[in-house]
Scaffold this active site. Structure first.
Site, PDB file in Angstrom:
ATOM      1  N   ASP A 271       0.841  -1.192   0.000  1.00 33.58           N
ATOM      2  CA  ASP A 271       0.000   0.000   0.000  1.00 33.58           C
ATOM      3  C   ASP A 271       0.874   1.239   0.000  1.00 33.58           C
ATOM      4  OD1 ASP A 271      -2.384  -1.391   0.117  1.00 33.58           O
ATOM      5  OD2 ASP A 271      -2.673  -1.120   2.275  1.00 33.58           O
TER       6      ASP A 271
ATOM      7  N   ARG B 147      -1.704  -0.265  -8.548  1.00 27.95           N
ATOM      8  CA  ARG B 147      -3.069   0.108  -8.155  1.00 27.95           C
ATOM      9  C   ARG B 147      -3.111   1.631  -8.161  1.00 27.95           C
ATOM     10  NH1 ARG B 147      -3.936  -0.744  -2.189  1.00 27.95           N
ATOM     11  NH2 ARG B 147      -4.433  -2.919  -2.600  1.00 27.95           N
TER      12      ARG B 147
HETATM   13  C1  LIG Z   1      -8.980  -0.856  -3.145  1.00 26.06           C
HETATM   14  C2  LIG Z   1      -8.494   0.455  -2.632  1.00 26.06           C
HETATM   15  C3  LIG Z   1      -7.239   0.539  -2.080  1.00 26.06           C
HETATM   16  C4  LIG Z   1      -6.738   1.764  -1.639  1.00 26.06           C
HETATM   17  N1  LIG Z   1      -5.439   1.858  -1.231  1.00 26.06           N
HETATM   18  C5  LIG Z   1      -4.927   3.087  -0.928  1.00 26.06           C
HETATM   19  C6  LIG Z   1      -3.553   3.259  -0.662  1.00 26.06           C
HETATM   20  O1  LIG Z   1      -2.744   2.318  -0.672  1.00 26.06           O
HETATM   21  N2  LIG Z   1      -3.102   4.507  -0.371  1.00 26.06           N
HETATM   22  C7  LIG Z   1      -3.954   5.605  -0.371  1.00 26.06           C
HETATM   23  O2  LIG Z   1      -3.500   6.730  -0.135  1.00 26.06           O
HETATM   24  N3  LIG Z   1      -5.272   5.450  -0.610  1.00 26.06           N
HETATM   25  C8  LIG Z   1      -5.777   4.237  -0.891  1.00 26.06           C
HETATM   26  N4  LIG Z   1      -7.118   4.111  -1.167  1.00 26.06           N
HETATM   27  C9  LIG Z   1      -8.062   5.228  -0.867  1.00 26.06           C
HETATM   28  C10 LIG Z   1      -8.137   6.229  -2.002  1.00 26.06           C
HETATM   29  O3  LIG Z   1      -6.961   6.987  -2.067  1.00 26.06           O
HETATM   30  C11 LIG Z   1      -9.336   7.199  -1.817  1.00 26.06           C
HETATM   31  O4  LIG Z   1      -9.155   7.919  -0.641  1.00 26.06           O
HETATM   32  C12 LIG Z   1     -10.680   6.498  -1.740  1.00 26.06           C
HETATM   33  O5  LIG Z   1     -10.751   5.463  -2.664  1.00 26.06           O
HETATM   34  C13 LIG Z   1     -11.829   7.498  -2.053  1.00 26.06           C
HETATM   35  O6  LIG Z   1     -11.683   8.019  -3.325  1.00 26.06           O
HETATM   36  P1  LIG Z   1     -12.564   7.570  -4.594  1.00 26.06           P
HETATM   37  O7  LIG Z   1     -11.597   7.206  -5.671  1.00 26.06           O
HETATM   38  O8  LIG Z   1     -13.517   6.524  -4.242  1.00 26.06           O
HETATM   39  O9  LIG Z   1     -13.232   8.903  -5.105  1.00 26.06           O
HETATM   40  P2  LIG Z   1     -14.076  10.020  -4.370  1.00 26.06           P
HETATM   41  O10 LIG Z   1     -14.212  11.103  -5.399  1.00 26.06           O
HETATM   42  O11 LIG Z   1     -13.507  10.350  -3.064  1.00 26.06           O
HETATM   43  O12 LIG Z   1     -15.462   9.328  -4.156  1.00 26.06           O
HETATM   44  C14 LIG Z   1     -16.304   8.942  -5.230  1.00 26.06           C
HETATM   45  C15 LIG Z   1     -17.634   8.481  -4.648  1.00 26.06           C
HETATM   46  O13 LIG Z   1     -17.394   7.264  -3.939  1.00 26.06           O
HETATM   47  C16 LIG Z   1     -18.108   7.213  -2.740  1.00 26.06           C
HETATM   48  N5  LIG Z   1     -17.153   7.108  -1.602  1.00 26.06           N
HETATM   49  C17 LIG Z   1     -15.827   7.345  -1.618  1.00 26.06           C
HETATM   50  N6  LIG Z   1     -15.277   7.107  -0.417  1.00 26.06           N
HETATM   51  C18 LIG Z   1     -16.280   6.731   0.375  1.00 26.06           C
HETATM   52  C19 LIG Z   1     -16.361   6.358   1.743  1.00 26.06           C
HETATM   53  N7  LIG Z   1     -15.288   6.328   2.542  1.00 26.06           N
HETATM   54  N8  LIG Z   1     -17.575   6.022   2.234  1.00 26.06           N
HETATM   55  C20 LIG Z   1     -18.672   6.031   1.450  1.00 26.06           C
HETATM   56  N9  LIG Z   1     -18.655   6.379   0.159  1.00 26.06           N
HETATM   57  C21 LIG Z   1     -17.488   6.724  -0.374  1.00 26.06           C
HETATM   58  C22 LIG Z   1     -18.902   8.489  -2.642  1.00 26.06           C
HETATM   59  O14 LIG Z   1     -20.197   8.232  -3.111  1.00 26.06           O
HETATM   60  C23 LIG Z   1     -18.207   9.431  -3.585  1.00 26.06           C
HETATM   61  O15 LIG Z   1     -19.073  10.356  -4.128  1.00 26.06           O
HETATM   62  C24 LIG Z   1      -7.603   2.907  -1.669  1.00 26.06           C
HETATM   63  C25 LIG Z   1      -8.873   2.813  -2.221  1.00 26.06           C
HETATM   64  C26 LIG Z   1      -9.315   1.622  -2.725  1.00 26.06           C
HETATM   65  C27 LIG Z   1     -10.666   1.578  -3.353  1.00 26.06           C
END
Ligand SMILES: Cc1cc2nc3c(=O)[nH]c(=O)nc-3n(C[C@H](O)[C@H](O)[C@H](O)COP(=O)(O)OP(=O)(O)OC[C@H]3O[C@@H](n4cnc5c(N)ncnc54)[C@H](O)[C@@H]3O)c2cc1C
Length: 343
Positions: free
Chosen positions: A135, A186
């Site tokens: 990660d 990723r």
């Molecule tokens: C499989 C996976 C692994 C990850 N690994 C890392 C990592 O190693 N390092 C790192 O910095 N980040 C990691 N992340 C987190 C990532 O950086 C984002 O903070 C997170 O995915 C929210 O962003 P989004 O792309 O969903 O878009 P956003 O624009 O934030 O959200 C899009 C839509 O998704 C929904 N949504 C998003 N988050 C949430 C929530 N918490 N609860 C409910 N609904 C939500 C909402 O409806 C929102 O409108 C990971 C995410 C995923 C999916």
């Protein structure tokens, strides 16, 4: 502002003590965490596998302070790999480098990761070695994490990859670096509190860069993971893959446990590979706070869900509201001094 405050709280030992000490905080965490034990994670994985979704299991923990803790985390990762193999789970694991000692001693961290990769290699079946994803944490670790992956690849490990965050200015260059290395990437937007000098302050820029980097990875990357819940971006990925004759089998979508389960299953039904990131363990505090920061409405949303679902509503109601409001109030406290500074 609330997002920044929640991210600030995610690193605060005092806030951790308060939040984890409240009776229903654990219930809040259950929305995003499969359970405290490896058995809980395997059970969650089984349910997801039955729906056609693969998993990446993550034993929660980060920024360990002692060598013993780092060794224990490596042992737990190995036990998780062994459970995946023994139980026939369609899955791999994710690890945080600081959980394996990156902050204490880089050499020890590398040895720990190698130990895990070696076991993942041995446990592989006919379809190949079990994959291990490092990660990506805050920018204090970005360069060291990428360099670690490069070293591991140089030592002959092919079952390792990492994560890139589109909110960082440096990421387009890192995308090219990892494409050249041939590792799986990723792609995420990024979940940590970062200064403007290293990360885009505007979400629109992060989203725009995400799309550009995703297109580059889909065209030139090695089985990239499009990790987002953003429906607009997911639509774009599907269209881009179709227009460029990129087969569905050459990439996967990834989402977090407990978030957008509807979208996870819909994509799978449409024939896409979908992997769910399944965290487990009792060190859930920073993970929970980052999830709340991504969608501050979750604080009240989760409290409301608990009220509706609780079998002992009469007694749970005040506590659920209390837990939700507590997090909100703590965030409010953090916000207040900033308002003083900027009248
Ligand atoms: C499989 C996976 C692994 C990850 N690994 C890392 C990592 O190693 N390092 C790192 O910095 N980040 C990691 N992340 C987190 C990532 O950086 C984002 O903070 C997170 O995915 C929210 O962003 P989004 O792309 O969903 O878009 P956003 O624009 O934030 O959200 C899009 C839509 O998704 C929904 N949504 C998003 N988050 C949430 C929530 N918490 N609860 C409910 N609904 C939500 C909402 O409806 C929102 O409108 C990971 C995410 C995923 C999916």
């Amino acid at each position: 502002m609330l997002k920044q405050s929640l991210l600030y709280l995610s690193e605060s030992p005092a806030a951790k003590k308060v939040v984890t000490g409240t009776p229903l905080s654990r219930k809040l965490a259950q929305r995003f965490v499969a359970g405290d034990t490896l058995d809980d994670a395997i059970e969650a994985a089984r349910v997801l596998n039955a729906a056609g979704l693969s998993v990446s299991l993550d034993f929660l923990g980060e920024s360990v302070a002692t060598r013993e803790e780092a060794d224990e985390a490596a042992e737990m990762a190995i036990r998780t790999l062994e459970a995946i193999a023994a139980q026939g789970i369609d899955g791999n694991i994710s690890l945080k480098p600081t959980q394996l000692g990156l902050d204490i001693d880089e050499e020890m961290c590398r040895r720990n990761v190698e130990r895990v990769l070696q076991r993942a290699r041995e446990l592989g079946d006919g379809e190949g070695e079990i994959f291990v994803r490092l990660d990506m944490e805050s920018t204090a670790y970005t360069e060291r994490t990428i360099a670690l992956v490069e070293e591991l690849r140089d030592s002959g490990f092919r079952n390792v990859g990492t994560v890139l965050q589109s909110y960082l200015h440096r990421t387009p260059a890192d995308v090219e670096r990892l494409i050249a290395l041939g590792t799986r990437v990723r792609l995420v937007k990024g979940a940590y509190k970062e200064p403007d000098e290293v990360a885009f302050p505007d979400k629109a820029d992060t989203d725009r860069k995400y799309v550009e980097e995703m297109e580059r990875l889909l065209q030139a990357g090695t089985y990239p993971a499009i990790a987002t819940h953003d429906e607009e971006i997911i639509r774009h990925a599907r269209r881009f893959a179709w227009d460029n004759s990129i087969p569905k089998e050459s990439f996967e979508f990834q989402m977090l446990y407990g978030i957008r389960r509807d979208l996870q299953t819909r994509l799978r039904e449409e024939g896409y590979n979908v992997r769910v990131y399944v965290p487990f363990g009792d060190s859930w505090y920073p993970y929970l706070m980052r999830r709340l920061a991504e969608r501050p409405a979750n604080v009240l949303f989760m409290a409301g869900s608990i009220l509706r679902e609780s079998k002992v509503q009469r007694f749970a109601r005040p506590a659920a509201l209390g837990a939700g409001l507590l997090v909100g109030a703590l965030a409010g406290l953090v916000m207040r001094p900033r308002r003083h500074r900027r009248p």
